[in-house]
Design an enzyme around this catalytic site. Structure first.
Site, PDB file in Angstrom:
ATOM      1  CB  THR A 101      15.816  67.838  15.695  1.00 31.72           C
ATOM      2  OG1 THR A 101      15.076  66.627  15.659  1.00 31.72           O
ATOM      3  CG2 THR A 101      16.926  67.684  16.720  1.00 31.72           C
ATOM      4  CG  ASP A 102      10.787  65.791  16.332  1.00 24.03           C
ATOM      5  OD1 ASP A 102      11.930  65.405  16.000  1.00 24.03           O
ATOM      6  OD2 ASP A 102       9.742  65.295  15.849  1.00 24.03           O
ATOM      7  CD  GLU A 103      15.865  62.362  16.110  1.00 23.99           C
ATOM      8  OE1 GLU A 103      16.833  61.919  16.745  1.00 23.99           O
ATOM      9  OE2 GLU A 103      15.579  62.025  14.962  1.00 23.99           O
ATOM     10  CE1 TYR A 131      21.021  65.486  14.310  1.00 21.99           C
ATOM     11  CE2 TYR A 131      19.051  64.369  15.127  1.00 21.99           C
ATOM     12  CZ  TYR A 131      19.630  65.397  14.413  1.00 21.99           C
ATOM     13  OH  TYR A 131      18.841  66.351  13.813  1.00 21.99           O
ATOM     14  CE  LYS A 141      20.206  69.978  15.356  1.00 17.99           C
ATOM     15  NZ  LYS A 141      20.758  70.932  14.333  1.00 17.99           N
TER      16      LYS A 141
HETATM   17  P1  NAD Z   1      21.756  66.995   5.771  1.00 19.69           P
HETATM   18  O1  NAD Z   1      22.618  65.977   6.427  1.00 19.69           O
HETATM   19  O2  NAD Z   1      21.011  66.643   4.529  1.00 19.69           O
HETATM   20  O3  NAD Z   1      22.631  68.286   5.422  1.00 19.69           O
HETATM   21  C1  NAD Z   1      23.593  68.810   6.296  1.00 19.69           C
HETATM   22  C2  NAD Z   1      24.437  69.821   5.515  1.00 19.69           C
HETATM   23  O4  NAD Z   1      25.378  70.395   6.433  1.00 19.69           O
HETATM   24  C3  NAD Z   1      25.268  69.182   4.389  1.00 19.69           C
HETATM   25  O5  NAD Z   1      25.205  69.990   3.231  1.00 19.69           O
HETATM   26  C4  NAD Z   1      26.677  69.144   4.952  1.00 19.69           C
HETATM   27  O6  NAD Z   1      27.691  69.231   3.962  1.00 19.69           O
HETATM   28  C5  NAD Z   1      26.672  70.373   5.858  1.00 19.69           C
HETATM   29  N1  NAD Z   1      27.659  70.278   6.936  1.00 19.69           N
HETATM   30  C6  NAD Z   1      27.875  69.237   7.771  1.00 19.69           C
HETATM   31  N2  NAD Z   1      28.878  69.519   8.621  1.00 19.69           N
HETATM   32  C7  NAD Z   1      29.279  70.785   8.338  1.00 19.69           C
HETATM   33  C8  NAD Z   1      30.267  71.646   8.883  1.00 19.69           C
HETATM   34  N3  NAD Z   1      31.059  71.259   9.890  1.00 19.69           N
HETATM   35  N4  NAD Z   1      30.417  72.886   8.358  1.00 19.69           N
HETATM   36  C9  NAD Z   1      29.633  73.288   7.318  1.00 19.69           C
HETATM   37  N5  NAD Z   1      28.702  72.510   6.748  1.00 19.69           N
HETATM   38  C10 NAD Z   1      28.520  71.263   7.262  1.00 19.69           C
HETATM   39  O7  NAD Z   1      20.780  67.498   6.907  1.00 19.69           O
HETATM   40  P2  NAD Z   1      19.255  67.964   6.816  1.00 19.69           P
HETATM   41  O8  NAD Z   1      18.383  66.783   6.929  1.00 19.69           O
HETATM   42  O9  NAD Z   1      19.100  68.916   5.701  1.00 19.69           O
HETATM   43  O10 NAD Z   1      19.133  68.760   8.207  1.00 19.69           O
HETATM   44  C11 NAD Z   1      19.482  70.132   8.286  1.00 19.69           C
HETATM   45  C12 NAD Z   1      19.283  70.609   9.714  1.00 19.69           C
HETATM   46  O11 NAD Z   1      17.937  70.413  10.109  1.00 19.69           O
HETATM   47  C13 NAD Z   1      20.134  69.854  10.728  1.00 19.69           C
HETATM   48  O12 NAD Z   1      20.595  70.788  11.670  1.00 19.69           O
HETATM   49  C14 NAD Z   1      19.162  68.877  11.379  1.00 19.69           C
HETATM   50  O13 NAD Z   1      19.536  68.621  12.697  1.00 19.69           O
HETATM   51  C15 NAD Z   1      17.875  69.654  11.308  1.00 19.69           C
HETATM   52  N6  NAD Z   1      16.632  68.859  11.208  1.00 19.69           N
HETATM   53  C16 NAD Z   1      16.496  67.899  10.248  1.00 19.69           C
HETATM   54  C17 NAD Z   1      15.290  67.221  10.128  1.00 19.69           C
HETATM   55  C18 NAD Z   1      15.080  66.161   9.063  1.00 19.69           C
HETATM   56  O14 NAD Z   1      14.026  65.508   9.057  1.00 19.69           O
HETATM   57  N7  NAD Z   1      15.992  65.962   8.127  1.00 19.69           N
HETATM   58  C19 NAD Z   1      14.217  67.519  10.987  1.00 19.69           C
HETATM   59  C20 NAD Z   1      14.398  68.504  11.971  1.00 19.69           C
HETATM   60  C21 NAD Z   1      15.603  69.180  12.061  1.00 19.69           C
HETATM   61  O1  DAU Z   2      12.625  64.050  13.979  1.00 19.55           O
HETATM   62  C1  DAU Z   2      13.549  64.831  13.290  1.00 19.55           C
HETATM   63  C2  DAU Z   2      14.737  63.988  12.874  1.00 19.55           C
HETATM   64  O2  DAU Z   2      14.300  63.164  11.799  1.00 19.55           O
HETATM   65  C3  DAU Z   2      15.933  64.829  12.459  1.00 19.55           C
HETATM   66  O3  DAU Z   2      16.402  65.553  13.569  1.00 19.55           O
HETATM   67  C4  DAU Z   2      17.054  63.965  11.880  1.00 19.55           C
HETATM   68  O4  DAU Z   2      18.108  64.769  11.390  1.00 19.55           O
HETATM   69  C5  DAU Z   2      16.484  63.127  10.743  1.00 19.55           C
HETATM   70  O5  DAU Z   2      17.468  62.264  10.223  1.00 19.55           O
HETATM   71  C6  DAU Z   2      15.277  62.333  11.229  1.00 19.55           C
HETATM   72  O6  DAU Z   2      15.681  61.319  12.189  1.00 19.55           O
HETATM   73  P1  DAU Z   2      15.057  59.835  12.201  1.00 19.55           P
HETATM   74  O7  DAU Z   2      16.011  58.948  12.903  1.00 19.55           O
HETATM   75  O8  DAU Z   2      13.646  59.863  12.641  1.00 19.55           O
HETATM   76  O9  DAU Z   2      15.059  59.564  10.595  1.00 19.55           O
HETATM   77  P2  DAU Z   2      15.454  58.278   9.737  1.00 19.55           P
HETATM   78  O10 DAU Z   2      14.992  58.565   8.347  1.00 19.55           O
HETATM   79  O11 DAU Z   2      16.861  57.879   9.936  1.00 19.55           O
HETATM   80  O12 DAU Z   2      14.530  57.141  10.355  1.00 19.55           O
HETATM   81  C7  DAU Z   2      13.111  57.290  10.383  1.00 19.55           C
HETATM   82  C8  DAU Z   2      12.540  56.047  11.044  1.00 19.55           C
HETATM   83  O13 DAU Z   2      12.736  54.930  10.151  1.00 19.55           O
HETATM   84  C9  DAU Z   2      13.216  55.668  12.329  1.00 19.55           C
HETATM   85  O14 DAU Z   2      12.258  55.140  13.219  1.00 19.55           O
HETATM   86  C10 DAU Z   2      14.212  54.575  11.945  1.00 19.55           C
HETATM   87  C11 DAU Z   2      13.509  53.886  10.777  1.00 19.55           C
HETATM   88  N1  DAU Z   2      14.399  53.328   9.732  1.00 19.55           N
HETATM   89  C12 DAU Z   2      15.352  54.116   9.197  1.00 19.55           C
HETATM   90  C13 DAU Z   2      16.208  53.635   8.223  1.00 19.55           C
HETATM   91  C14 DAU Z   2      17.291  54.504   7.629  1.00 19.55           C
HETATM   92  C15 DAU Z   2      14.221  52.012   9.299  1.00 19.55           C
HETATM   93  O15 DAU Z   2      13.329  51.303   9.763  1.00 19.55           O
HETATM   94  N2  DAU Z   2      15.066  51.537   8.332  1.00 19.55           N
HETATM   95  C16 DAU Z   2      16.063  52.286   7.789  1.00 19.55           C
HETATM   96  O16 DAU Z   2      16.819  51.753   6.921  1.00 19.55           O
END
Ligand code: NAD
Ligand code: DAU
Length: 340
Positions: A125-127, A153, A157
């Site tokens: 992730t970019d985080e 988190y 990562k």
């Molecule tokens: P998500 O939370 O929707 O899905 C995570 C999945 O992993 C779920 O199906 C869960 O059951 C499974 N899981 C969790 N713990 C596990 C374990 N111990 N063993 C096996 N399976 C397990 O997450 P997402 O948003 O789809 O993100 C997927 C990946 O991409 C993550 O690694 C996250 O860090 C990364 N990522 C997410 C975003 C985003 O915007 N959502 C952006 C950049 C990177």
């Molecule tokens: O940048 C990549 C990341 O993006 C991934 O690595 C993470 O897995 C993914 O969850 C996401 O993280 P964020 O924290 O950016 O996403 P989230 O949707 O939780 O929040 C997006 C922004 O919105 C953040 O600034 C917090 C704000 N927010 C979020 C929620 C849930 C609110 O203002 N209100 C809310 O209820």
């Protein structure tokens, strides 16, 4: 070609499986997922009956189960999406994040070492880069930006990323890493900003914006992320990190207002609530490397992607209504109940 996709019952992993079956219909895909609260088997219903698909319920930390699966499947490629992914949950309870995101990644790579693979790809992730100030729009995250994390988190990562690079240098494991910005699209769990705001707006519930809603995220349609990973696992250089993002920075408040407009809901639903602890201000990816080396460019413009996403949530109410009617209610009450 056999690919193990971990976390494939979650948001991006499931979209990746759909993408890969379209792009490479002859590949065998084995999805390994623990089915935590964020994993949903119904999401995979359209691929479940395919002869070249297998679902295995297991924890990536369970070495015995992982090694057995590698012994059976002899995968060429492993793409690790499995993670605890929600920043707010990591602030409440970091332990499981360290377990899954760090130790789980190590267990998978140990299986890769034992059985041999062509590529282990870590979805990061970019985080891991921390955040950028709002008053320096000229700054972007490049692959050389130092790791500087803010939340449990992102720290978990970043730790996994360091381990992945160490396994490459120490054991010669063939690895790659992608660091992507915020994704949006179908099957996004409704605890994250965009699906939560869509679900709440449709139910005429308050839209909880943290702080003043000034924080900026760089949004990418999920299919564009999947395409980037497909390119990296086939053509990306071993041992390299690739940033993935589409130069689509938006303030949270503007996203929420846009969702209200698209759904014909009043902005009076917007409620400002207490800020997230350690809240990152701005994320912004410089994707020059993946563009120049692999020709990747995002295809879906935000105006189109957000419309497609909202349409999907309107047409698939059962998917998210089932989620928000269960355990989620307790989570919601705990996180938002008396948040002022
Ligand atoms: P998500 O939370 O929707 O899905 C995570 C999945 O992993 C779920 O199906 C869960 O059951 C499974 N899981 C969790 N713990 C596990 C374990 N111990 N063993 C096996 N399976 C397990 O997450 P997402 O948003 O789809 O993100 C997927 C990946 O991409 C993550 O690694 C996250 O860090 C990364 N990522 C997410 C975003 C985003 O915007 N959502 C952006 C950049 C990177
Ligand atoms: O940048 C990549 C990341 O993006 C991934 O690595 C993470 O897995 C993914 O969850 C996401 O993280 P964020 O924290 O950016 O996403 P989230 O949707 O939780 O929040 C997006 C922004 O919105 C953040 O600034 C917090 C704000 N927010 C979020 C929620 C849930 C609110 O203002 N209100 C809310 O209820």
């Amino acid at each position: 070609m056999t690919i193990i996709v971990t976390g494939g019952a979650g948001f991006i992993g499931s979209n990746f499986i759909f993408y890969m079956f379209k792009a490479h219909p002859d590949y065998r895909i084995v999805c390994l997922d623990k089915l935590t609260y964020a994993g949903n088997l119904s999401t995979l219903s359209t691929v479940m009956g395919k002869p070249n698909f297998r679902f295995v319920k297991a924890d990536i930390c369970d070495r015995e189960a992982i090694f057995k699966l590698f012994e059976e499947e002899k995968p060429e490629i492993v793409v690790n999406f499995a993670a605890e992914s929600h920043v707010d949950r990591s602030i409440e309870d970091p332990g499981i994040f360290l377990q899954t995101n760090i130790l789980g990644t190590a267990a998978l790579m140990d299986a890769c070492r034992k059985y041999g693979i062509k590529r282990f790809h870590q979805v990061s992730t970019d985080e891991v880069y921390g955040d950028l100030p709002l008053d320096r729009p000229d700054l972007f995250f490049t692959e050389r930006t130092p790791i500087h994390t803010s939340s449990p988190y992102s720290s978990s990562k970043a730790s996994a990323d360091l381990l992945v690079l160490a396994y490459n240098r120490t054991y010669g494991l063939s690895v790659s890493i992608s660091r992507c910005s915020n994704n949006y699209g179908p099957y996004h769990f409704p605890e994250k900003l965009i699906p939560l705001m869509i679900a709440n707006a449709l139910n005429n519930k308050p839209l909880p914006v943290y702080g003043r809603g000034e924080n900026v995220r760089d949004w990418l349609y999920v299919e564009d992320h999947c395409k980037a990973i497909d390119l990296i696992i086939h053509n990306g250089r071993v041992g390299e990190v690739y940033n993935v993002g589409g130069h689509n920075e938006m303030k949270n408040i503007d996203i929420v207002k846009l969702i209200c407009k698209e759904l014909g809901k009043p902005e009076s639903l917007i409620t400002y609530v207490a800020d997230r602890k350690g809240h990152d201000m701005r994320y912004a990816i410089d994707p020059t490397k993946i563009h120049e080396e692999l020709g990747w460019l995002p295809e879906t413009k935000f105006e189109d992607g957000i419309k497609k996403t909202i349409k999907w949530y309107l047409e698939n109410r059962e998917w998210w209504e089932t989620i928000i009617s269960g355990e989620y209610k307790k989570y919601y009450e705990k996180m938002y109940g008396d948040r002022k």
